[in-house]
Design an enzyme around this catalytic site. Structure first.
Site, mmCIF file in Angstrom:
data_model
loop_
_atom_site.group_PDB
_atom_site.id
_atom_site.type_symbol
_atom_site.label_atom_id
_atom_site.label_comp_id
_atom_site.label_asym_id
_atom_site.label_seq_id
_atom_site.Cartn_x
_atom_site.Cartn_y
_atom_site.Cartn_z
ATOM 1 N N TYR A 1 -9.742 2.537 -3.656
ATOM 2 C CA TYR A 1 -8.414 3.148 -3.563
ATOM 3 C C TYR A 1 -7.721 3.168 -4.923
ATOM 4 O O TYR A 1 -6.507 3.187 -4.995
ATOM 5 C CB TYR A 1 -7.562 2.406 -2.539
ATOM 6 C CG TYR A 1 -8.141 2.424 -1.140
ATOM 7 C CD1 TYR A 1 -8.146 3.606 -0.394
ATOM 8 C CD2 TYR A 1 -8.705 1.290 -0.585
ATOM 9 C CE1 TYR A 1 -8.688 3.639 0.873
ATOM 10 C CE2 TYR A 1 -9.248 1.321 0.688
ATOM 11 C CZ TYR A 1 -9.232 2.494 1.416
ATOM 12 O OH TYR A 1 -9.770 2.519 2.677
ATOM 13 N N TYR B 1 -4.762 6.533 6.336
ATOM 14 C CA TYR B 1 -3.828 5.416 6.130
ATOM 15 C C TYR B 1 -3.822 4.940 4.693
ATOM 16 O O TYR B 1 -2.929 4.218 4.286
ATOM 17 C CB TYR B 1 -4.128 4.272 7.103
ATOM 18 C CG TYR B 1 -5.126 3.222 6.654
ATOM 19 C CD1 TYR B 1 -6.488 3.498 6.582
ATOM 20 C CD2 TYR B 1 -4.701 1.937 6.320
ATOM 21 C CE1 TYR B 1 -7.387 2.530 6.189
ATOM 22 C CE2 TYR B 1 -5.603 0.969 5.927
ATOM 23 C CZ TYR B 1 -6.947 1.266 5.865
ATOM 24 O OH TYR B 1 -7.834 0.293 5.468
ATOM 25 N N ARG B 2 -4.815 5.317 3.906
ATOM 26 C CA ARG B 2 -4.877 5.030 2.470
ATOM 27 C C ARG B 2 -5.603 6.192 1.829
ATOM 28 O O ARG B 2 -6.233 6.995 2.505
ATOM 29 C CB ARG B 2 -5.652 3.739 2.179
ATOM 30 C CG ARG B 2 -4.896 2.483 2.515
ATOM 31 C CD ARG B 2 -5.827 1.299 2.592
ATOM 32 N NE ARG B 2 -5.715 0.402 1.449
ATOM 33 C CZ ARG B 2 -6.328 -0.782 1.395
ATOM 34 N NH1 ARG B 2 -7.109 -1.183 2.383
ATOM 35 N NH2 ARG B 2 -6.184 -1.566 0.346
#
Lengths: 227, 544
Positions: free
Chosen positions: B92, B489-490
């Protein structure tokens, strides 16, 4: 008295190489930088090649430590504490993951990966050794344009002759004909497998357990202190 | 001197770096190429391409006061900052900024465990505290507390929570942002603010009650850029008396619908920790060429065909691991209840007893557990995830030598949603040229009330074509998912705008609200440009 290539091609054990001074003399011949003083060696004992690497490293007086079934956790925790107090060079023979972890920790402690050798089956009928490291060390290794079957022992020996050199790293490749990528040995009492949610892509696709990737010999070291 | 950030002159950048050195000490401002390179994203799918996100410099304050000084200097010089805790959110973005040229504010040196309260089951920590650090602190003092740790455990407790990271135990603990209680933030103007009970003049109740009085603003600091969080309180789990695991197997493909309903019931009642769904039939593909042929046939297999195959081979279509935490007698009864409930509802269900432990573990037991169990399930941080082998198979030879990133859409927590997501995403993966286990993919259950159909996409350090293919697949998949109401969600840095853009209700009212806040709170746009898809006004045209 055989020359260096003849000596290597006989398959004689590499610890004997240092004993007769071939590598030591070569190292001194190719560069002025002193070798890094290793404090310990980490290895993946699921591979015969890893155990050989450790045997040679241990024979030279450093503490050797196996991973726990490939898991680097314990070594990470120990080094994380040790390197808070003082940096110390370490050699390794592992899969990519443990090397990556130790490299990242080393970077945070102001150290770096001084030598990285990827051992992979990239050439037909030969095991390729892709070296990234200091000029002097690569010059030393380049003398061996075909490593013999005891290449893990040779790698351990080379680890003790990685030059203390912060100049930009070089790349070279040599090979060992007739050998394939090392294979993990089956355990007498197989352990229950780890089941990870971050399983490799291939496993997620239902292709079964992933194949082993390349193995790596490596050296992590503090930076060269300049006067 | 490194190249200056976008919009900052060489003169201004040099002046800003000098002031940063005066604020934190010259040895804690990193500007050499070698030092700045440490902040590259180790798993970047843009590695060595012109779009790779790179820092211009980094600064490592050790006190809150130093963080405030850094922020004030940044305001003076319009210096874009990118705060990281320990920079370990691999997949991420890691420690790299979203906006190239940003100065990374590395908070690793702020590693104080401010408080751990055994009786109140809470802790207050700084951003440089890792899960290993907190675990060690608790163990050394023999406190009867557990942490909930992600996989791997070397990351920051604060950083993981702020990134909406997750763990593996009971629902209220494995949602790491959800289990936080009170935070301290350096705002973009350099002012220090606290939330919840920490906002009282006395912070004696910091980690006891989240909301304090008035609006609950703490949510603004997760996956966002409205300040630099310098402390967070967390609720910890009391050490349970015992743990046990049991596995449920169900025979038919559509049994997943009822299975999820019953597992949800167990979890909603607080009887189980994180469930782990899998498809044993899917794993059988590796050894069953007949099954592979069935899956590969034009149009794919019918449910009945898969059921016939599963029955003939005696393989369950689906399974779920259930985890129980609590008093030994109670969790034994809960497992028995789960078997009775599911057994009565789903014909052909089978049940396997799993491991069980009493706590605390002895050192010998812990060593044993480490070799046969996922330590994260019992709150022990570890690095075993890096023991996973290279990740290549003859069918899927892409190298994972550069790591991976994740496509992680949230879907409803139902069996029907699993089947539908697999059908839709299976087609999208095929269109993108990426293999996908369409008939057998099971969700991750980290977040308490929704499923995540997470898949990793490979990254290579050596082959940019693999990276290009993975990025293209992510974009295509995110678009298809959004059309079906499944948002990520990310996101990896290159995807933040795409992901944020999917939350588009009423002409992107949510994003416009965040931008309005951004303009008001951070008018110079100095904090974490692009995080959460929120850009300062002067960069809004560029995006990620």
């Amino acid at each position: 008295m055989p020359n260096r290539r003849e000596f290597l091609q006989t398959g004689a054990v590499v610890s004997a190489i240092a004993a007769n001074g071939v590598i030591v003399h070569s190292a001194h011949a190719v560069g002025a930088n002193a070798p890094i003083a290793l404090g310990s060696a980490l290895y993946d004992d699921r591979y015969a090649e890893g155990r050989r690497f450790a045997a040679v490293a241990g024979g030279r007086g450093v503490a050797t430590r196996p991973l726990d079934d490939g898991d680097v956790t314990r070594s990470y925790e120990e080094l994380e504490q040790l390197w808070r107090r003082e940096p110390a060079a370490i050699a390794g023979f592992t899969q990519f993951g443990p090397m990556f972890v130790i490299e990242r920790l080393a970077l945070e402690r102001g150290m770096r990966l001084a030598l990285r050798v990827e051992h992979c089956a990239a050439r037909p009928d030969a095991l390729a050794h892709r070296l990234t490291g200091p000029r002097d060390t690569l010059a030393l290794a380049a003398g061996f344009d075909a490593l013999h079957a005891d290449w893990p022992g040779l790698m351990a020996t080379i680890a003790f002759h990685v030059a203390h050199d912060d100049s930009p790293q070089r790349f070279s490749e040599i090979a060992t004909p007739g050998l394939a990528l090392p294979a993990r040995e089956p355990r007498a009492a197989p352990l229950a497998p780890f089941v990870h949610y971050y399983a490799p892509h291939a496993e997620q696709q239902g292709h079964g357990p992933a194949l082993d990737g390349p193995l790596y010999s490596w050296v992590v070291a503090p930076p060269l202190e300049r006067g | 001197m490194p190249a200056p950030p976008p919009g900052v002159s060489n003169t201004d950048f040099a002046a800003a770096l000098r002031k940063l050195e005066a604020a934190v000490g010259p040895e804690w401002v990193f500007k050499s190429d070698e030092d700045v390179a440490l902040y590259r994203d180790a798993y970047s799918p843009e590695r060595d391409e012109p779009t790779e996100r790179l820092a211009s410099a980094a600064v490592a304050p050790i006190t809150v006061d130093q963080v405030q000084q850094v922020v004030r200097i940044a305001n003076e010089h319009r210096l874009p900052l990118y705060p990281i805790s320990t920079g370990k959110n691999l997949g991420y973005g890691g420690s790299a900024p979203i906006l190239s040229g940003s100065v990374v504010v590395d908070l690793k040196r702020m590693n104080r465990i401010v408080a751990v309260d055994e009786g109140r089951c809470s802790a207050v920590v700084e951003p440089g505290v890792s899960y290993f650090d907190l675990y060690r602190h608790i163990q050394e003092r023999k406190l009867k507390l557990w942490i909930d740790t992600p996989d791997p455990g070397w990351g920051s407790v604060v950083g993981n929570a702020l990134d909406h990271g997750v763990g593996y135990t009971l629902g209220q603990y494995r949602d790491h942002f959800g289990s936080h209680c009170g935070m301290e933030v350096v705002l973009p103007n350099g002012e220090l603010m606290r939330t919840g009970m920490a906002a009282l003049a006395s912070d004696a109740s910091w980690a006891d009650y989240k909301y304090g009085f008035g609006p609950y603003v703490a949510g603004l600091f997760g996956q966002a850029n409205f300040g630099i969080v310098t402390k967070m309180g967390f609720w910890l789990m009391p050490e349970p008396e015992a743990y046990r695991r049991g596995t449920v197997h169900v025979p038919k493909r559509r049994d997943i619908v009822a299975l999820v309903e019953h597992v949800n019931h167990l979890e909603n009642l607080g009887l189980i920790g994180m469930p782990g769904f899998r498809s044993p039939l899917g794993f059988a593909q590796a050894r069953e060429p007949e099954l592979r042929a069935l899956v590969a046939k034009p149009g794919g297999p019918t449910d009945e065909e898969l059921d016939r195959f599963a029955e003939a081979k005696g393989v369950a279509s689906w399974s779920v691991e259930l985890q129980f935490y609590g008093p030994e007698k109670t969790i034994a009864a809960n497992w028995e209840y789960a078997q009775q409930r599911i057994g009565a509802a789903i014909p052909g269900s089978r049940f396997d007893d799993g491991v069980s432990y009493r706590f605390p573990l002895s050192a010998t037991q812990q060593a044993e557990v480490q070799r046969v169990h996922r330590l994260v399930d019992i709150g022990i941080p570890n690095m075993s995830i890096f023991a996973i082998a290279g990740g290549r198979t003859p069918q899927n030879p892409d190298s994972a030598d550069g790591g991976q990133f994740y496509f992680a859409p949230m879907i409803p927590r139902t069996g029907e949603a699993i089947l539908e997501a697999n059908r839709v995403l299976g087609q999208a993966y095929r269109d993108a040229g990426v293999p996908y286990n369409q008939y057998f993919s099971a969700p991750a259950c980290w977040h308490y009330r929704a499923f995540i159909m997470i898949t990793s996409l490979p990254v290579s350090r050596l082959d940019p074509e693999i990276n290009r293919r993975s990025r293209a697949a992510f974009r295509a998949l995110a678009q298809v998912a959004a059309e079906h109401g499944w948002g990520e969600y990310r996101s990896p840095p290159f995807g933040v705008d795409l992901v944020a853009g999917a939350y588009s209700f009423n002409d992107h009212a949510l994003l416009r609200f965040c931008e309005t806040l951004k303009d008001a709170i951070d008018p110079n746009g100095i904090i974490a440009a692009g995080r959460g898809g929120i850009w300062p006004k002067h960069l809004r045209g560029s995006r990620a």
